[in-house]
Design a protein around this motif. Structure first.
Motif, PDB file in Angstrom:
ATOM      1  N   ILE A  44      28.074  -5.353 -40.120  1.00 25.85           N
ATOM      2  CA  ILE A  44      29.062  -5.386 -41.202  1.00 25.85           C
ATOM      3  C   ILE A  44      29.954  -4.162 -41.161  1.00 25.85           C
ATOM      4  N   GLU A  45      29.379  -3.028 -40.802  1.00 30.59           N
ATOM      5  CA  GLU A  45      30.174  -1.800 -40.702  1.00 30.59           C
ATOM      6  C   GLU A  45      31.273  -1.957 -39.648  1.00 30.59           C
TER       7      GLU A  45
ATOM      8  N   LYS B 222      18.067  -5.079 -42.437  1.00 27.01           N
ATOM      9  CA  LYS B 222      19.047  -4.253 -43.135  1.00 27.01           C
ATOM     10  C   LYS B 222      19.809  -3.373 -42.161  1.00 27.01           C
ATOM     11  N   HIS B 223      19.095  -2.743 -41.250  1.00 29.38           N
ATOM     12  CA  HIS B 223      19.727  -1.862 -40.267  1.00 29.38           C
ATOM     13  C   HIS B 223      20.661  -2.652 -39.345  1.00 29.38           C
ATOM     14  N   TYR B 224      20.171  -3.774 -38.842  1.00 29.15           N
ATOM     15  CA  TYR B 224      20.941  -4.561 -37.871  1.00 29.15           C
ATOM     16  C   TYR B 224      22.189  -5.175 -38.503  1.00 29.15           C
ATOM     17  N   LEU B 225      22.015  -5.813 -39.668  1.00 28.15           N
ATOM     18  CA  LEU B 225      23.150  -6.457 -40.325  1.00 28.15           C
ATOM     19  C   LEU B 225      24.138  -5.432 -40.882  1.00 28.15           C
ATOM     20  N   ASP B 226      23.621  -4.301 -41.391  1.00 26.58           N
ATOM     21  CA  ASP B 226      24.526  -3.254 -41.872  1.00 26.58           C
ATOM     22  C   ASP B 226      25.389  -2.713 -40.736  1.00 26.58           C
ATOM     23  N   SER B 227      24.791  -2.600 -39.555  1.00 25.13           N
ATOM     24  CA  SER B 227      25.555  -2.132 -38.387  1.00 25.13           C
ATOM     25  C   SER B 227      26.670  -3.116 -38.060  1.00 25.13           C
TER      26      SER B 227
ATOM     27  N   THR C 138      21.308 -13.099 -47.528  1.00 21.04           N
ATOM     28  CA  THR C 138      22.403 -12.299 -46.983  1.00 21.04           C
ATOM     29  C   THR C 138      23.448 -13.195 -46.323  1.00 21.04           C
TER      30      THR C 138
ATOM     31  N   ASN D 186      34.057  -4.166 -41.006  1.00 19.99           N
ATOM     32  CA  ASN D 186      34.930  -3.412 -41.907  1.00 19.99           C
ATOM     33  C   ASN D 186      35.902  -2.524 -41.144  1.00 19.99           C
TER      34      ASN D 186
ATOM     35  N   TYR E 100      17.078 -12.673 -45.290  1.00 11.77           N
ATOM     36  CA  TYR E 100      18.129 -13.000 -44.326  1.00 11.77           C
ATOM     37  C   TYR E 100      18.985 -14.163 -44.828  1.00 11.77           C
TER      38      TYR E 100
END
Length: 498
Positions: A314-315, A307-312, A349, A318, A346
């Motif tokens: 994706i952010e 979650k942390h790695y993929l959110d980073s 996602t 964006n 994973y």
């Protein structure tokens, strides 16, 4: 390892390696489903000689591929006869071209062009986009940035589609000589121009994006432009993207003026929307890559870490609009082991992201499905969703990958009339894959596919644009082109066995 000069990379490639690399491994672009191969074409030519009928106005198959900025790029697959003729001639004049590249680059204190044809380790391909080898290529930015206060970023507007084929001769022998001999069809540089035009309906503007021979042609012109600028400025070039280090804002503006003027001499122009003058210091790596690389990867991937790695990632997508960030994250994660629940999280996602970003499709099999041993049922669900979205938005590249997965992993897709879609003649790559899918799952439709191919074969203006479909669908007896018949006799197919 000692840093190599540009011409040393070129000199490493023998004539035999050149023609094998261009024909056998540089025919199909990387972004299409890996169902296709030109190795049999190369082997056939090597056995029988490279004697193809010379025609000045072949057409090419064109198709859209989604780029990392979610904008489609038009790629091409050349007609085999035209491409073999061009590659054989590049092979024949390779010594002249090596001399040319030597003269244009021998005085460079560092290698300006960073992405070009070269020998790749343990591979026969001669080109890979964004390929870099720090030991051989060096890191000139660390030297040329010393004393600089500004970085100029600029690129050529629609580079390959804008290349004027006559400018190849201008670069090789100079404008005056080229103009004086422009009607002398025995001159080697005019013959190279002819074979290049012959791939694109004899048009003088634009070269195909996709086949690796285009990277040879483009470098002839771009190295000439580098040659006219490198004694005044310190810059590097990635295909058509320039990065120049200067001491003042005024010098930055002067570089842009001189670059624009030099490009115009070869029929090219700057893309002013992508021109930037950036005050230094400037991070050498994109900030997203620095941030992702700073995240310490655990021995085994868990859901909280994912979650942390993929959110980073994706952010950053964006913020920048650059989907290559997720592409990079997927490659990093492909080398790691996952906890069972993290693996499921994973894949779901990635399933979600692929539908939004079809740019990711070409790497999913190698970097997600295979390393995570995703089961067939999950691949089928993924493919059906890709198919549904592709049909809805007419994304034939996505539809083609859905069919590829169905063929490779042996399942049937949700009901879709691929034959009726093929009759619209909107994408040749899709049409070939649709034919292969229905040949396996709906053999009763084969007569209809043959009827479609026979009709296309009689359309003189359009048939080259569907040559791959015609060739794979029709038998030797049904094909009208004698060269196709000869290839069929040689048992040449452009389809890989899965």
């Amino acid at each position: 390892m000692i840093e190599m000069k540009y011409y040393e990379f070129i000199n490493e490639i023998s004539k035999d390696e050149l023609i094998e690399g261009l024909i056998g491994y540089g025919f199909f672009a990387e972004k299409i489903p890996p169902m296709f191969t030109s190795i049999p074409l190369y082997e056939f030519c090597r056995r029988t000689g490279y004697s193809w009928t010379i025609k000045k106005d072949h057409s090419a198959i064109t198709y859209e591929s989604i780029r990392n900025i979610s904008v489609p790029r038009l790629l091409s697959i050349p007609h085999p006869a035209g491409y073999v003729n061009q590659c054989k001639y590049i092979h024949d004049v390779w010594d002249d071209l090596k001399t040319y590249f030597y003269e244009k680059t021998k005085d460079q204190t560092f290698k300006i062009s960073r992405i070009h044809i070269r020998k790749l380790k343990d591979r026969k391909e001669l080109f890979e986009m964004n390929y870099k080898n720090g030991e051989k290529d060096g890191y000139p930015e660390t030297d040329i940035s010393i004393g600089a206060r500004y970085l100029v970023k600029a690129d050529i507007s629609n580079c390959f589609p804008s290349i004027y084929t006559h400018a190849v001769s201008w670069a090789l022998v100079g404008l005056e000589v080229a103009k004086r001999n422009q009607n002398d069809h025995t001159k080697w540089y005019n013959i190279l121009d002819f074979y290049t035009r012959a791939l694109k309906e004899n048009e003088t503007h634009g070269i195909l994006i996709g086949p690796h021979s285009s990277n040879v042609i483009s470098e002839i012109i771009l190295c000439a432009i580098d040659y006219l600028l490198f004694d005044k400025y310190k810059f590097t070039r990635d295909i058509d993207d320039y990065a120049c280090y200067v001491k003042s804002h005024q010098e930055a503006e002067e570089f842009l003026i001189n670059l624009s003027s030099t490009l115009k001499n070869f029929g090219l122009s700057l893309n002013h929307k992508k021109t930037e003058i950036i005050k230094l210091p400037y991070a050498s790596e994109a900030s997203w890559k620095t941030t992702l690389n700073s995240i310490q990867l655990p021995e085994k991937i868990s859901i909280p870490f994912l979650k942390h790695y993929l959110d980073s990632a994706i952010e950053f997508v964006n913020k920048t609009g650059n989907v290559a960030i997720i592409y990079y994250a997927i490659k990093v994660l492909s080398e790691k082991e996952f906890y069972v629940n993290a693996k499921a999280y994973y894949f779901k996602t990635i399933h979600h992201l692929i539908i939004i970003y079809p740019y990711l499709l070409p790497i999913i099999d190698e970097y997600v499905l295979l390393p995570l041993s995703i089961v067939k049922e999950d691949i089928k669900n993924l493919s059906n969703n890709i198919l549904h979205d592709g049909v809805k938005f007419k994304r034939y590249d996505a539809i083609s990958f859905a069919i590829y997965f169905a063929l490779k992993y042996d399942f049937e897709l949700s009901e879709t009339n691929f034959l009726e879609m093929s009759k619209k003649r909107e994408d040749c790559i899709f049409m070939v894959l649709a034919f292969l899918y229905d040949k396996k799952n709906n053999p009763i439709l084969m007569r209809d596919y043959k009827s479609l191919a026979l009709a296309l074969q009689l359309d003189i203006m359009e048939m080259d644009k569907y040559w791959l479909f015609l060739y794979e669908v029709l038998s030797k007896e049904e094909l009208l082109d004698t060269q196709y018949k000869t290839l069929k006799n040689g048992r040449v197919s452009f389809i890989k066995s899965l």
